[in-house]
Structures are given as C-alpha cells and as structure tokens.
Design an enzyme around this catalytic site. Structure first.
Site, PDB file in Angstrom:
ATOM      1  N   GLY A   1       3.959  -0.309  -1.244  1.00 24.98           N
ATOM      2  CA  GLY A   1       3.968  -0.929  -2.570  1.00 24.98           C
ATOM      3  C   GLY A   1       5.252  -0.660  -3.317  1.00 24.98           C
ATOM      4  O   GLY A   1       5.767  -1.529  -4.038  1.00 24.98           O
TER       5      GLY A   1
ATOM      6  N   PHE B   1       0.843  -1.183   0.000  1.00 25.11           N
ATOM      7  CA  PHE B   1       0.000   0.000   0.000  1.00 25.11           C
ATOM      8  C   PHE B   1       0.888   1.246   0.000  1.00 25.11           C
ATOM      9  O   PHE B   1       1.755   1.402   0.851  1.00 25.11           O
ATOM     10  CB  PHE B   1      -0.900  -0.043   1.241  1.00 25.11           C
ATOM     11  CG  PHE B   1      -1.899   1.087   1.363  1.00 25.11           C
ATOM     12  CD1 PHE B   1      -2.207   1.925   0.305  1.00 25.11           C
ATOM     13  CD2 PHE B   1      -2.557   1.298   2.567  1.00 25.11           C
ATOM     14  CE1 PHE B   1      -3.130   2.942   0.429  1.00 25.11           C
ATOM     15  CE2 PHE B   1      -3.498   2.319   2.711  1.00 25.11           C
ATOM     16  CZ  PHE B   1      -3.770   3.149   1.646  1.00 25.11           C
ATOM     17  N   CYS B   2       0.687   2.130  -0.991  1.00 22.21           N
ATOM     18  CA  CYS B   2       1.404   3.404  -1.078  1.00 22.21           C
ATOM     19  C   CYS B   2       2.925   3.146  -1.087  1.00 22.21           C
ATOM     20  O   CYS B   2       3.411   2.378  -1.901  1.00 22.21           O
ATOM     21  CB  CYS B   2       0.975   4.317   0.059  1.00 22.21           C
ATOM     22  SG  CYS B   2       1.599   6.011  -0.075  1.00 22.21           S
ATOM     23  N   VAL B   3       3.669   3.773  -0.180  1.00 22.53           N
ATOM     24  CA  VAL B   3       5.125   3.559  -0.144  1.00 22.53           C
ATOM     25  C   VAL B   3       5.444   2.095   0.123  1.00 22.53           C
ATOM     26  O   VAL B   3       6.470   1.581  -0.341  1.00 22.53           O
ATOM     27  CB  VAL B   3       5.773   4.459   0.930  1.00 22.53           C
ATOM     28  CG1 VAL B   3       7.271   4.225   0.995  1.00 22.53           C
ATOM     29  CG2 VAL B   3       5.478   5.920   0.651  1.00 22.53           C
TER      30      VAL B   3
ATOM     31  N   LEU C   1      -1.634  -0.995  -4.129  1.00 20.80           N
ATOM     32  CA  LEU C   1      -2.685  -0.021  -3.867  1.00 20.80           C
ATOM     33  C   LEU C   1      -2.090   1.382  -3.835  1.00 20.80           C
ATOM     34  O   LEU C   1      -1.163   1.638  -3.073  1.00 20.80           O
ATOM     35  CB  LEU C   1      -3.379  -0.316  -2.532  1.00 20.80           C
ATOM     36  CG  LEU C   1      -3.913  -1.730  -2.318  1.00 20.80           C
ATOM     37  CD1 LEU C   1      -4.583  -1.834  -0.952  1.00 20.80           C
ATOM     38  CD2 LEU C   1      -4.892  -2.114  -3.419  1.00 20.80           C
TER      39      LEU C   1
END
Length: 640
Positions: free
Chosen positions: A338, A334-336, A399
């Site tokens: 990812g 998720f975000c960083v 994400l």
C-alpha cells in the site's frame, strides 16, 4: 531464530541491535541498584538463579558477552537512566507481599494457573518446578515494572521495555528441559520417544534455517495454498502479473489489481479457498489481477525504490489497462504494498497533471467539514487544462498501510540514525536483506507466542505443530534488495518524508500524496502491532479524495484475512462519514458491526467498478500478452 551460518553479514547488525537492547537493560538495572530506595536492593532472592540483584546483573551480563567495546554502547552507558521513585517504592511493597505468599501452596497454584506456560497440573504437582516458575513470575513482574518506571523519552522507555521483555521471555523455566515439568513428564510417559523426536525436530529446523511454526510438510504452493485458478500473462525482472479466471458470467468493466507487499509472498491473499481474498474478489465479479513479486537474488541486489515503483507498480497498472483496453482500473495495496502503491499514485498524479491537468476529486461527505472544505478548494484550483484522458486509477484500497510514519508502533525501537546509517553502509549501494533475518526479527516482537512457544513444543516435548496455512506463509520469507530497503528506512521510517509535499523525488517526480484525489478505502486492524490502527487511520488526514475508513478486529494479518462466511470478529464504521484529526475522536462515534468487513468493502469497490460486462473467456490479450504459465507462477516458488 536463525540457524543459517551465512546470516553473518545482515545478522551482525541484528546482533548489534540486540546487544544495544541488552546494554540499555543492564544500564537500567545498574542504575536501579545504585539509586534504589532503602531496602529495595536487599529484596528476597529470585530463587536458585539468580539469588540476588547482583546475581541478576551477572545473568544479564552473561546474556551479552560481547557487550564491552560494542559501538554505540558507550553513548548508552553515558546516559543517566532515572526512575520514578514512587513507582519503585510501590514495586518494592508489591514484591515483598507477593514473595511472602510463596509459602502458601494454593497461592502458588493460583499464580501458575494464570500463565499458560505453567498452567498444566504437572507444574503444580512438582514442588521444584512450581517454586522455580513462581519465583520466575515474581522476578519477571518486577523487571517489567522497573522498565515501566524508567524516566525518559518514549523511545528510550520502549527500548528498555523491549530489552527486558526479551530477557524475561528467554529465561522462563519452561524453556529449560531440566525445569519443564510438563516436558519431563512426557519423557517418562513416552519412554523417551518425545525427547528423541524433539532432537529430530531440532535437527530438521537447523537444516531448514528456522523454527517450524506449523507442519510445513502438509503445504505445497499451488496445490493446497495459492490455488485460485489463473495464469501469468506478463513478467519482468521484478514481478509476474497473474490474471484470474472469472467465477461469474459478468464482471465489472474496470479491472482490479492487487499489490501485495514485496517483503512477503503474494499468497497471503490466496491461502485456501475458504479464506482467500483473491477468490472472494473474483467471486464478487471483479476481473482480478495480482502482482507476484520475485524473490530477489544477487542479480537484483542493486534494485532501488524507484525501480519497484516504475518497473513494478506503475508497470503493473499500465499492463492491466493494456490487457483489458481499460481507461481506468481499481487498485489495492496491502501493508508495504500500500505504501508503494500510494507512492506510485503520487507519481502518476504528477505526470497526469503535467499532461492533462489535475485529476478531479469527487465531492464527498466522507470527510470532516474542514477536510471537505480543503478538498473543495483543491478542486477549484485545478489547472484550466481540460482532461484529455481519465486518470488511470478509479479507486484505491489500502489495507494495514503506513503513509504517515509518525507512529510505527513497536518497530520504532529498531529505527534511529545510527541504525539507518549502518544499513546504508552495509547495503545502500548493493546487497540483500535476507528474508529469514527479517522474519526472525518480526517473530521476536512477540517472543513467547512466536519463538519460545515453538521451541518448547518442537524440541522439549517433541511435538509437531498443527497445520496452519497462515503460519506456513509466514515462514516462506523473501529477501529485499539492499538499496530499496535502505531508502525505505531513511526516507519513510526515519524521516517520514512521504507526508511532506515535495520532500521526495521518485521516478523523476516530486511526490505529494495530498494530490492523490481518487476515492480511497482505508482498513486498519485494532490489535495490529506492525501498523497501529491509529497510524492506518492517519492516512485519512493526508490523502486528497473521497474516503472510507473501517476498523477490523484482531491483528495485522488475522484482521485482514476474515472471510464473511465464518462470521467472525467485528468491524467498526462511522455512519456520519466524519474524519476528525484524532483516531480516538473517530472511534468514539464509531458503530460496531458483527462479522467481516469484506462485505462492506466489496460493495464499496463495486460502486467504483463501472457497468457489468461479459466475463473474458481467455487470459491475456491475443499475441501481445500470451499465457506464460499457470498460476501461481514460478516466481512465488523461489526459496533463495
């Protein structure tokens, strides 16, 4: 906003950044005054403060008393800021016409009604407050228009817009008690109690170090947020690994690991039961594990990006494999998280190729013809070695993740060579990026909604903001190790090296994310101002395996946290599975589906989960991975 007096070390650079933005805004206005079309400099005043363009310039100067001599400003002021003359002339005509309408009380009332800050009847009923608000709205519209009329490269234009937006948001009459008709009326109605409560709220926020966005007293991690049942089964200096208790009698044989961003705490994925991504995954038969990152203190001030990849993400993957004796697992970032996960996948791919041969990519219709052809060629060129072991990861979900940093949205205004060099000097060899400093910066990306709205409500009106789990999580900030942060800024945000094959060496391996050939589910939020949806989509052009992309409604967090049971918002898919180079081309042929994207993702993830097996009855694995403590664990509770 940050009231912590110790914020100086990291805060100095943020202050310097704000001063740079004010400098650009001031330079814009000065240039405008010198080159304005005839008559534009003699516009009617903006009300009592300021009376003229000269007054406006003085107001801007007063907002940045330390501007003179600030490093980097000389370069800014040396540049000649040019304007689109046609746009300025149009602004002049629009302003004069709008100003003349201020003699009409109905026109003022209609103007105020369109802005939620001034929409309450108390504003229209108070002539002084109404005129102040109307003049402010005209002036702010003019300043915003001037920013839009600036000629230059997009980064310069964005910085001017941002600086003007900050000033305009801060100078709203609603932010000043003497002009806020709604707040004054409430003081009278409550016989001063609202003012007393506002002062109490201010003192409490000064003590905790940030503006309250929700009633934080109503939330406790582990009691009414982060409550999904589980246990910590592994920990090292960087993270705890949480294993969750199955909610089904059978689970997929391939366990599932979630990697949240290390710039926030993991329980954004586990807020309350009805909107918990973690609980939803568990309820769908996923044997679920989550990385809970430690909130760094001085003992981790030297931790690097390599440390987080090797001893964080890769260690978590191998530990889940070991606990479950699973040849393969499924992963989510998720975000960083990812970005870190994809980096780890590239490192694992390089190692696996050296030891066992290139992991085979699944053929798929989920690519454009050209991409599918390229994927086929890649598969045909794999080494002649026979895989002695499967690749450790079966599928990956990303994400709101940036891999291609070509377009970083509003955050781009913060990043240039000078800013990155400053960070490298400050903390490249050691130190901490304070979480509250970073949280404050993110809040000012939406100043009216995430800063001044709460200043007015909390302090001028003496209100307690309503309980909201997401905003409680948002205020529960974490630090970052300086070397990690500086590396991330230069190599990804500034130089965009992750998409350049072989440009980066991480954990001793040349990174090439195009060689990551596992199936990938990519999600982007349509109104995301942190990871623009087009940038989330850009990952489809740089990864090497089977892909599925879905666009959800709303923003960076609200778009992700959208449980199916609420039947809210929509999501978009392309049924033909094509991935053209342009996001705009993709979305033209996309189909809107009502409700959450979670169901689509769950079905996709299940298709990569393998067969159903009996759910484990205990946590960890015998004496090798004993239970350390109950979820959510102690790492997430740290407030350093």
């Amino acid at each position: 906003m940050n009231f912590d007096p110790s914020w100086g070390q990291a805060g100095q650079s943020i202050q310097q950044f704000w001063q740079e933005q004010w400098g650009k805004s001031l330079q814009t206005l000065q240039q405008f005054q010198a080159t304005a079309p005839a008559g534009l400099g003699n516009m009617p005043g903006l009300g009592e403060v300021p009376q003229s363009w000269a007054g406006l310039l003085e107001a801007m100067k007063s907002a940045m008393p330390q501007m003179a001599g600030t490093a980097g400003i000389a370069d800014v002021t040396a540049q000649s800021v040019q304007f689109d003359t046609t746009k300025l002339q149009d602004l002049q005509q629009e302003y004069v016409k709008a100003f003349q309408s201020l003699s009409n009380a109905q026109a003022i009332e209609a103007m105020l009604a369109k802005d939620k800050r001034f929409a309450k009847p108390e504003w229209s009923a108070n002539p002084i407050a109404a005129m102040a608000a109307a003049n402010y709205l005209l002036g702010s519209r003019m300043l915003t228009g001037m920013a839009e009329a600036v000629k230059g490269d997009e980064k310069t234009r964005s910085r001017v817009r941002f600086g003007v937006e900050q000033w305009v948001a801060a100078m709203a009459p609603s932010n000043f008690l003497a002009l806020n008709a709604d707040a004054l009326n409430k003081i009278v109605e409550t016989k001063g109690e609202s003012l007393a409560q506002g002062i109490s709220n201010l003192l409490a926020d000064m003590k905790q170090g940030h503006v309250s966005m929700t009633d934080e007293s109503l939330f406790t991690v582990g009691q009414n947020v982060a409550t999904t049942e589980g246990a910590v089964v592994f920990e090292n200096e960087l993270f705890q690994l949480i294993e969750y208790k199955p909610l089904t009698t059978k689970v997929y044989e391939k366990p599932f690991l979630m990697v949240p961003p290390c710039i926030n705490k993991f329980y954004i994925l586990d807020l309350q039961p009805e909107n918990s991504v973690i609980r939803y995954a568990v309820s769908q038969g996923q044997h679920t594990f989550v990385v809970s990152w430690r909130n760094p203190d001085e003992s981790l001030s030297g931790a690097t990006w390599d440390d987080y990849i090797e001893n964080g993400v890769i260690k978590a993957i191998s530990t889940v494999q070991d606990i479950c004796t699973a040849p393969q697992i499924n992963v989510l970032g998720f975000c960083v998280g990812g970005t870190m996960l994809t980096t780890a996948m590239a490192v694992l791919t390089a190692r696996h190729t050296r030891e066992h041969g290139q992991p085979a990519a699944k053929p798929s219709r989920s690519r454009s013809r050209s991409s599918a052809s390229a994927a086929g060629k890649t598969a045909s060129k794999t080494t002649a070695k026979t895989e002695a072991a499967p690749f450790p990861v079966a599928s990956m979900t990303l994400l709101t993740t940036l891999l291609d940093f070509s377009d970083t949205g509003i955050l781009d205004i913060f990043i240039d060579e000078n800013m990155v060099k400053l960070r490298e000097m400050q903390m490249g060899k050691g130190g901490l990026m304070k979480g509250q400093d970073m949280a404050s910066t993110f809040s000012f990306l939406r100043p009216n909604d995430l800063v001044w709205n709460y200043v007015v409500g909390n302090y001028l009106k003496g209100e307690t903001p309503p309980p909201f789990d997401l905003l409680y999580w948002n205020s529960d900030s974490t630090n970052l190790p300086g070397p990690f942060y500086a590396w991330y800024l230069r190599n990804l945000y500034l130089e965009n090296s992750l998409v350049k094959p072989g440009a980066l060496t991480v954990c001793g391996e040349k990174v090439d994310i195009s060689k990551v050939s596992v199936p990938v589910y990519i999600y982007g939020s349509r109104e995301d101002h942190i990871v623009p949806v087009s940038s989330a989509y850009a990952s489809s052009q740089v990864l090497g395996g089977e892909l599925r992309f879905v666009m959800g409604a709303s923003g960076h967090i609200a778009g992700v946290i959208n449980p199916p049971a609420k039947n809210k918002r929509s999501h978009w898919l392309r049924d033909d599975g094509e991935f053209p180079a342009s996001f705009d081309s993709w979305v033209k042929e996309a189909t809107e589906y009502p409700g959450s994207w979670w169901s689509d993702w769950s079905a996709w993830l299940g298709s990569h989960g393998g067969k159903q097996v009996a759910a484990p009855k205990t946590y960890g694995r015998a004496k090798v991975y004993p239970v350390i403590e109950a979820a959510p664990g102690r790492y997430v509770l740290s407030k350093v």
